[in-house]
Design a protein around this motif. Structure first.
Motif, PDB file in Angstrom:
ATOM      1  N   ALA A 336       0.818  -1.211   0.000  1.00  0.00           N
ATOM      2  CA  ALA A 336       0.000   0.000   0.000  1.00  0.00           C
ATOM      3  C   ALA A 336       0.850   1.258   0.000  1.00  0.00           C
ATOM      4  O   ALA A 336       0.607   2.181   0.747  1.00  0.00           O
ATOM      5  CB  ALA A 336      -0.940  -0.009   1.200  1.00  0.00           C
ATOM      6  N   PHE A 423      -5.437  -3.361   6.325  1.00  0.00           N
ATOM      7  CA  PHE A 423      -6.288  -3.665   5.173  1.00  0.00           C
ATOM      8  C   PHE A 423      -6.934  -2.393   4.636  1.00  0.00           C
ATOM      9  O   PHE A 423      -7.084  -2.221   3.432  1.00  0.00           O
ATOM     10  CB  PHE A 423      -7.370  -4.693   5.539  1.00  0.00           C
ATOM     11  CG  PHE A 423      -6.830  -6.047   5.929  1.00  0.00           C
ATOM     12  CD1 PHE A 423      -5.490  -6.359   5.763  1.00  0.00           C
ATOM     13  CD2 PHE A 423      -7.661  -7.023   6.470  1.00  0.00           C
ATOM     14  CE1 PHE A 423      -4.985  -7.601   6.127  1.00  0.00           C
ATOM     15  CE2 PHE A 423      -7.171  -8.265   6.834  1.00  0.00           C
ATOM     16  CZ  PHE A 423      -5.824  -8.545   6.676  1.00  0.00           C
ATOM     17  N   SER A 424      -7.326  -1.510   5.567  1.00  0.00           N
ATOM     18  CA  SER A 424      -7.991  -0.293   5.081  1.00  0.00           C
ATOM     19  C   SER A 424      -6.986   0.598   4.360  1.00  0.00           C
ATOM     20  O   SER A 424      -7.332   1.317   3.426  1.00  0.00           O
ATOM     21  CB  SER A 424      -8.673   0.447   6.219  1.00  0.00           C
ATOM     22  OG  SER A 424      -7.718   1.039   7.051  1.00  0.00           O
ATOM     23  N   ALA A 426      -4.639  -0.578   2.499  1.00  0.00           N
ATOM     24  CA  ALA A 426      -4.568  -1.167   1.163  1.00  0.00           C
ATOM     25  C   ALA A 426      -5.752  -0.717   0.318  1.00  0.00           C
ATOM     26  O   ALA A 426      -5.595  -0.391  -0.861  1.00  0.00           O
ATOM     27  CB  ALA A 426      -4.531  -2.692   1.267  1.00  0.00           C
ATOM     28  N   VAL A 427      -6.931  -0.679   0.933  1.00  0.00           N
ATOM     29  CA  VAL A 427      -8.116  -0.257   0.187  1.00  0.00           C
ATOM     30  C   VAL A 427      -7.957   1.192  -0.268  1.00  0.00           C
ATOM     31  O   VAL A 427      -8.274   1.541  -1.406  1.00  0.00           O
ATOM     32  CB  VAL A 427      -9.385  -0.428   1.047  1.00  0.00           C
ATOM     33  CG1 VAL A 427     -10.583   0.220   0.376  1.00  0.00           C
ATOM     34  CG2 VAL A 427      -9.656  -1.900   1.295  1.00  0.00           C
ATOM     35  N   ASP A 428      -7.422   2.025   0.618  1.00  0.00           N
ATOM     36  CA  ASP A 428      -7.213   3.431   0.265  1.00  0.00           C
ATOM     37  C   ASP A 428      -6.316   3.581  -0.948  1.00  0.00           C
ATOM     38  O   ASP A 428      -6.431   4.538  -1.697  1.00  0.00           O
ATOM     39  CB  ASP A 428      -6.563   4.179   1.440  1.00  0.00           C
ATOM     40  CG  ASP A 428      -7.582   4.542   2.488  1.00  0.00           C
ATOM     41  OD1 ASP A 428      -8.778   4.342   2.214  1.00  0.00           O
ATOM     42  OD2 ASP A 428      -7.191   5.007   3.563  1.00  0.00           O
ATOM     43  N   GLY A 430      -6.242   1.632  -3.416  1.00  0.00           N
ATOM     44  CA  GLY A 430      -6.854   0.993  -4.583  1.00  0.00           C
ATOM     45  C   GLY A 430      -6.596  -0.494  -4.679  1.00  0.00           C
ATOM     46  O   GLY A 430      -6.905  -1.116  -5.684  1.00  0.00           O
ATOM     47  N   ILE A 432      -8.028  -3.131  -3.629  1.00  0.00           N
ATOM     48  CA  ILE A 432      -9.182  -3.782  -3.005  1.00  0.00           C
ATOM     49  C   ILE A 432      -9.070  -5.296  -3.109  1.00  0.00           C
ATOM     50  O   ILE A 432      -9.369  -6.026  -2.168  1.00  0.00           O
ATOM     51  CB  ILE A 432     -10.483  -3.259  -3.652  1.00  0.00           C
ATOM     52  CG1 ILE A 432     -10.590  -1.765  -3.344  1.00  0.00           C
ATOM     53  CG2 ILE A 432     -11.708  -3.988  -3.128  1.00  0.00           C
ATOM     54  CD1 ILE A 432     -11.655  -1.065  -4.110  1.00  0.00           C
ATOM     55  N   TRP A 433      -8.598  -5.765  -4.266  1.00  0.00           N
ATOM     56  CA  TRP A 433      -8.491  -7.220  -4.436  1.00  0.00           C
ATOM     57  C   TRP A 433      -7.559  -7.814  -3.391  1.00  0.00           C
ATOM     58  O   TRP A 433      -7.795  -8.903  -2.875  1.00  0.00           O
ATOM     59  CB  TRP A 433      -8.032  -7.568  -5.846  1.00  0.00           C
ATOM     60  CG  TRP A 433      -6.599  -7.176  -6.159  1.00  0.00           C
ATOM     61  CD1 TRP A 433      -6.179  -5.996  -6.684  1.00  0.00           C
ATOM     62  CD2 TRP A 433      -5.433  -7.976  -5.934  1.00  0.00           C
ATOM     63  NE1 TRP A 433      -4.808  -5.995  -6.804  1.00  0.00           N
ATOM     64  CE2 TRP A 433      -4.326  -7.198  -6.350  1.00  0.00           C
ATOM     65  CE3 TRP A 433      -5.215  -9.250  -5.432  1.00  0.00           C
ATOM     66  CZ2 TRP A 433      -3.015  -7.664  -6.278  1.00  0.00           C
ATOM     67  CZ3 TRP A 433      -3.905  -9.707  -5.366  1.00  0.00           C
ATOM     68  CH2 TRP A 433      -2.818  -8.930  -5.777  1.00  0.00           C
ATOM     69  N   ALA A 435      -6.962  -6.647  -0.371  1.00  0.00           N
ATOM     70  CA  ALA A 435      -7.657  -6.671   0.922  1.00  0.00           C
ATOM     71  C   ALA A 435      -8.608  -7.857   0.988  1.00  0.00           C
ATOM     72  O   ALA A 435      -8.717  -8.526   2.027  1.00  0.00           O
ATOM     73  CB  ALA A 435      -8.406  -5.356   1.129  1.00  0.00           C
ATOM     74  N   VAL A 436      -9.264  -8.147  -0.140  1.00  0.00           N
ATOM     75  CA  VAL A 436     -10.184  -9.295  -0.160  1.00  0.00           C
ATOM     76  C   VAL A 436      -9.401 -10.588   0.066  1.00  0.00           C
ATOM     77  O   VAL A 436      -9.786 -11.436   0.877  1.00  0.00           O
ATOM     78  CB  VAL A 436     -10.962  -9.342  -1.497  1.00  0.00           C
ATOM     79  CG1 VAL A 436     -11.745 -10.636  -1.614  1.00  0.00           C
ATOM     80  CG2 VAL A 436     -11.888  -8.142  -1.594  1.00  0.00           C
TER      81      VAL A 436
END
Lengths: 505, 676
Positions: A336, A423-424, A426-428, A430, A432-433, A435-436
């Motif tokens: 991230a 994880f959040s 990582a989502v920030d 982009g 997302i995959w 984090a999933v």
């Protein structure tokens, strides 16, 4: 060298000096002086080592608060070492880990028979090497510090001198040599491309060199350097596919040593990799491919660690695979990195990694040392042997359950908060995959963590002899679990500290 | 000076008592077994420790109140709790007039109840557990009223909920207690869901509004749209209705009386159930800004009468008090609904004392009579004088007889409703007056049945009767030992009874008293709270100048005396009502006894038929064929993958090296290929 240089190095020097003090003390407290009873000196050495750690700790605090020396982001000693707060944060982590390991290792000292002094000396030298490593800001210093860490660690792994231990030491030595070779290759590419060994100079040179579009990392030399360096440190960090030594060494090495390796060694490798790579994070071409590289490594580490942990029957090996998976989660934070064009703050990546590492240090140490204490007394290192532990040691059973739940990521422990944060982040960025993937992996991890929790709390046992851990062990475990809960409930305590410590971005 | 540390100490002292009683006391060796009985099963340490901790909290709370009286509202800095990647959750302390009042009420009543508990719970197997829960509750409640951030408030809100659950189900071996605890928890959780949704919505609109002061300022500045305020207020109101047991979420509170009586006194009358009223008061500007104030009024007014009607026929003295509590909370709600903020807080304040007194007296009755069933009590007034007179005083206060405290606060609410200009305010006034009549009736019906006439055998007799009818008697029926309770019980009762007399008039007099100015209380909570009521008009509207209305006061007093008289007549003279009339009211009585069939509606129709038969069955099917199956397959495949991977881990160092280098080469290849 001027006074500031000495102050900057003072925690490392104190740690190395303490190693020498222990070596001398071991010689002085020899058998003859205590009526042939070696046993008496065992405790004495532990106490000298434990109390002696106050030295480096106070000197590091001195730099943090700027009493006599100052922490500064400017490299000292011809640019080879940086005593900034980032360094100090990890030095505290290493000193704390060393203290916990020393505290908890008293019952195992008999295993080392006449190499008692060596145990402490090697441990402290390795710690000194790590403390140097986390602040090293020049390629050759990095290499030297890494070797100072690796060689004592190998000797420590082999220290018990039985078949398993020697096998562990030999494997560790060979693969360590391989990893160092890869690392050196990487450092050479970096030097060859930029003509500098100081990190700040390397970055300055890179800025003048062209980054080609369409070439990974903007240039093949940088790509090879980064990949080789990551591979080299990958061994220390125990990330896939450079993880394979981990279960064998953790199983064969004396368990306090395994606990030390799983926390301190890992953390210092993470630290130096962060320092090295984040100095290049400003180059957009680097950052983009960096995301892909670490996302792949994170996926591999989490998946391999968790899948292999599932089928384990041996507790030590299970914990080894668990640390591989944990390293994978931390790699999510590495992935991230902020690309200049995307949203999110540049510091949230390193912030999440450091928070995770701090939580991991407390939790993993407690879990390692706690299970070590149990296995040492039952003589049974299979998972099935832990059944019904609550009847034999209710306190340890509850503490270990909390520790495992923290490793799994259950609120209100730090494991949950750290995973949520990483994880959040990582989502920030982009991812997302990724984090999933990480969340799915956490679900897989629940299979084996919860199986153990169920076993120790609700399992049956025929043996109902109480297990009584030594006070030192209990103290280390309780501090670890308390840390795991406190950092989970009141994360601002450490987040503020980390905020101050991100001096590398 | 009330520093921030003082406020934290107020919260942390009971929290420490919780940790010590709940966790540490068990692990301590019996260091001082013997004369002091400091530890071990029969230790008294937990009780006294909690009494001291809450007592010090009370003193500090009182100092904080004096500080607010002299210096006004204080907002302490917000601190970062979780700050990462753009999310910054903060927490802090706010000390406004409402907080100061609540601090004193909560810690003061809690202190007296803890003292009472030392005697009341003596010898109970769960003595230490009881005090650790009580300390947890007190700490949570104090944290709730001091919270400056909405999320912080919610955390304490839930902590209050969990400690209530633990205390209702305190007697773990009673199935009825377990069922009541579950019911209370589920119903309030259902309501909390609305609260939580509102918080999430609030956060999504503007995260800075999580800071309550920021929210006040945003509303004042007109930065919050009315529709936004309405949705948020609606969620908050739902949460408040659950916690304060407002119609139609009221049915958990009477069942909650399964807990120890001291718990009912503290949690289910004086403090926790007022948290809902507190919530509406805390976000009063939000509600005023929204379109749903009428809903607050209607909910409160309906509850006030609805609950009172069920109290008319209840036989269990604690249930009478429980319905009475719900009814009084309804008064506070509709007071807020018609904008009478000062009157609502004032009633909350006085009610806490006389209602706690009533509950503690009921506990004292149980101590002597062995049951709460009034059909088996009676004639106790000669045996327990303190309890009797305390009960009478508190009942008069609750009924609203001049000059006791309940008169002043209830009357102010009614006067405000009378001066309201809308039809809804008139509706609230009528309901309020009807409720006043009912209140006087059911309280004196309870007093007379319990204390006057002949003693009807108590718990022992009730047990025999139930056994004779072939049923299993419930737990909690004990032997009779007529006589007054120990001092740790009677002293708190007496103090509370004294406060029930004086605390209304002397804190909020209708003319200057010298030591207390005219309308001191109302002025304090309304006029000084400039963040909430920023201009004079808003202050007057919220009741800074109470409208003492002799007409309304007269009507309500007549109604109250009438209610008492009816109770007296019905109890002492048989045949006042002709048998034919009596017979006509039977279906109505039955409806009341069955609590308007709300339990049946919720438990049979909605939960059993609707939820279990359809929804739960559907989900169960889905679970077995869908999720379970996926889980099993997932496990099978991950296990297989793990075993396959494990084959690579063959212990050969050559293999390890090869895997490492191959891994590196794969990485290089990936990047080179990606680049093409």
């Amino acid at each position: 060298m001027n006074a500031q240089d000495y102050w900057a190095l003072s925690p490392v020097i104190a740690m190395a000096a303490l190693a020498i003090v222990l070596l001398s003390a071991d010689a002085l407290l020899a058998e003859r002086m205590f009526g042939g009873r070696r046993f008496g000196s065992k405790r004495a050495l532990s106490w000298i080592a434990f109390i002696g750690l106050l030295g480096p700790a106070i000197l590091a605090l001195n730099l943090w608060f700027g009493w006599l020396g100052n922490s500064t982001s400017d490299p000292v000693i011809y640019g080879t070492f940086t005593a900034d707060r980032f360094t100090l944060f990890f030095q505290f982590l290493i000193i704390g880990t060393t203290a916990a390991v020393i505290l908890a290792s008293v019952p195992y000292l008999e295993q080392f028979r006449d190499s008692l002094g060596e145990f402490f000396t090697l441990l402290l030298i390795a710690a000194a090497g790590m403390m140097l490593l986390v602040g090293a800001s020049e390629l050759i210093t990095i290499y030297v510090a890494l070797e100072t860490t690796a060689l004592p660690a190998v000797a420590l792994a082999a220290l018990r001198r039985d078949g398993f231990s020697i096998e562990a030491g030999a494997k560790f030595l060979i693969l360590s040599a391989l990893s160092t070779a890869l690392l050196l290759f990487g450092l050479v590419f970096l030097y060859g491309y930029t003509g500098a060994t100081r990190i700040d100079e390397i970055v300055a040179r890179l800025a003048t060199l062209p980054f080609e579009a369409g070439v990974p990392f903007g240039s093949l030399a940088v790509m090879l350097a980064v990949l080789l360096i990551v591979a080299g440190f990958g061994f220390k960090m125990a990330i896939a596919p450079w993880h394979m030594w981990v279960p064998d060494v953790y199983q064969g090495a004396p368990t306090p040593v395994a606990a030390f390796l799983s926390v301190a060694s890992k953390a210092s490798a993470f630290a130096v990799l962060m320092r090295l790579l984040y100095s290049m994070a400003g180059f957009e071409a680097v950052a983009q491919d960096w995301q892909i590289l670490f996302a792949l490594i994170a996926t591999a580490s989490m998946t391999v660690g968790n899948l292999l942990a599932l089928s384990q029957t041996n507790m030590k090996r299970l914990l080894a695979y668990s640390t591989i998976a944990q390293a994978g989660y931390i790699m999510v934070g590495f992935a991230a990195v902020s690309i200049a064009s995307s949203s999110g703050s540049a510091t949230s990546g390193p912030q999440s990694i450091m928070y995770y590492l701090a939580g991991y240090a407390f939790t993993n140490l407690a879990v390692f040392l706690g299970f070590t204490a149990i296995i040492h007394r039952t003589g049974d290192d299979t998972i099935a042997g832990l059944g019904g532990l609550v009847k034999r040691s209710p306190v340890l059973a509850v503490l270990m359950s909390i520790g495992l739940l923290s490793l799994l990521g259950m609120p209100p422990t730090v494991g949950f908060m750290a995973k949520a944060v990483i994880f959040s982040t990582a989502v920030d960025q982009g991812l997302i995959w990724l984090a999933v993937v990480a969340v799915v992996n956490t679900v897989v991890a629940a299979y084996y963590y919860l199986r153990i929790v169920g076993l120790i709390l609700f399992g049956e046992t025929e043996d109902t002899d109480p297990i009584k851990p030594a006070p030192g062990e209990m103290a280390a475990v309780i501090v670890g679990i308390a840390g795991a809960i406190v950092l989970g409930v009141v994360p601002w305590l450490v987040l503020q500290l980390i905020d101050d410590s991100i001096t590398i971005v | 000076m009330a520093s921030e540390l003082t406020i934290w100490l107020i919260i942390l002292l009971p929290a420490f008592a919780f940790v010590f009683n709940g966790l540490l006391l068990r692990w301590l060796p019996e260091i001082a077994a013997g004369p002091f009985r400091l530890t071990g099963k029969k230790s008294d340490l937990a009780g006294w420790l909690t009494v001291v901790a809450v007592g010090v909290s009370f003193v500090l709370s009182f100092l904080a109140l004096l500080e607010v009286v002299s210096d006004g509202t204080q907002y302490f800095d917000m601190r970062s709790w979780i700050a990462i990647s753009g999310v910054d959750i903060q927490f802090g302390i706010m000390l406004d007039q409402l907080t100061a009042i609540m601090l004193v009420v909560v810690s003061g009543v809690s202190f007296l109840v803890q003292l009472y508990g030392v005697g009341y719970m003596h010898g109970d197997d769960g003595y230490t557990r009881y005090f650790s829960y009580m300390a947890l509750f007190t700490a949570s409640m104090l944290g709730l009223v001091t919270a400056r951030s909405v999320i912080q408030l919610f955390v304490f809100w839930e902590l209050v909920g969990i400690s209530s659950y633990l205390l209702i189900g305190f007697w773990l071996n009673r199935p009825s207690a377990a069922a009541a605890a579950k019911k209370a928890f589920l119903m309030t959780r259902f309501a909390d869901f609305g609260f939580l949704l509102a918080i999430l919505y609030l956060y999504s609109v503007d995260p800075s509004w999580l800071d309550i002061q920021e929210m006040y300022h945003a509303i004042t500045a007109g930065a919050m749209a009315v529709s936004v305020a309405s949705w948020i207020a609606l969620g908050f109101l739902l949460g408040a209705m659950g916690k304060s047991a407002q119609f139609p979420l009221h049915s958990w509170l009477p069942d909650a009386m399964e807990g120890p009586t001291s718990v009912s006194a503290l949690i289910h009358s004086a403090t926790m159930v007022t948290a809902g009223v507190f919530l509406v008061a805390r976000f009063f500007p939000l509600f005023e800004h929204s379109d749903i104030m009428f809903l607050v009024t209607v909910v409160g007014a309906v509850t006030a009468v609805f609950a009172a009607s069920m109290a008319l026929v209840a036989d269990d003295i604690k249930r009478v008090l429980a319905y009475s509590t719900v009814s009084q909370l309804g008064y506070m709600m509709f007071a807020l609904g018609v904008g009478a903020y000062g009157a609502a807080v004032f009633h909350l304040f006085t009610h806490a004392f006389f209602k706690a007194c009533l509950f503690l007296a009921a506990g004292s009755v149980h101590h002597a009579g062995g049951t709460f069933n009034m059909n088996y009590l009676g004639g106790l007034k000669n045996h327990m004088k303190i309890t009797y007179w305390a009960m009478v005083i508190a009942s008069l206060s609750l009924a609203g007889i001049i000059p006791l405290s309940g008169f002043w606060s209830k009357d102010e609410i009614l006067a405000h409703a009378a001066h309201g200009d809308s039809g809804i305010a008139m509706f609230a006034l009528l309901m309020g007056l009807l409720g006043a009549l009912m209140t006087a009736f059911y309280m004196f019906r309870a007093v007379i049945k319990t204390f006057h006439g002949e003693f009807r055998g108590g718990g022992g007799k009730e047990r025999e009767d139930i056994e004779a009818s072939g049923e299993v008697p419930p737990e909690g029926l004990e032997h009779v030992h007529l006589g007054e309770s120990p001092w740790t019980m009677t002293v708190p009762i007496a103090i509370l009874a004294f406060l029930a007399i004086v605390i209304g008039f002397f804190t909020n007099p209708i003319f200057d008293l010298g030591f207390a100015n005219k309308h001191a209380f109302a002025t304090f909570v309304v006029e000084r709270n400039t963040d909430v009521f920023h201009d004079h008009e808003a202050q007057v509207h919220a009741g800074s100048e109470p409208k003492f209305d002799p007409l309304i006061a007269g009507i309500s007093t007549v109604l109250a005396i009438g209610g008492i008289a009816i109770a007296w007549l019905l109890a002492t003279r048989t045949g006042v009502i002709p048998a034919s009339v009596e017979k006509m009211t039977l279906p109505f009585q039955n409806l009341l006894r069955r609590k308007y069939y709300f339990d049946e509606l919720y438990e049979d129709l909605i939960v059993s038929r609707g939820f279990y038969s359809y929804f739960a069955r559907l989900v169960d099917r889905l679970d077995i064929s869908g999720f379970d199956n996926v889980n099993i397959q997932l496990y099978r495949w991950t296990d297989r993958a793990g075993r396959a991977l494990a084959k690579v881990q063959d212990g050969q160092v050559q293999t390890y090296g090869i895997v490492s280098v191959v891994g590196l080469i794969v990485a290089i290849v990936i990047f080179v290929v990606v680049a093409q």
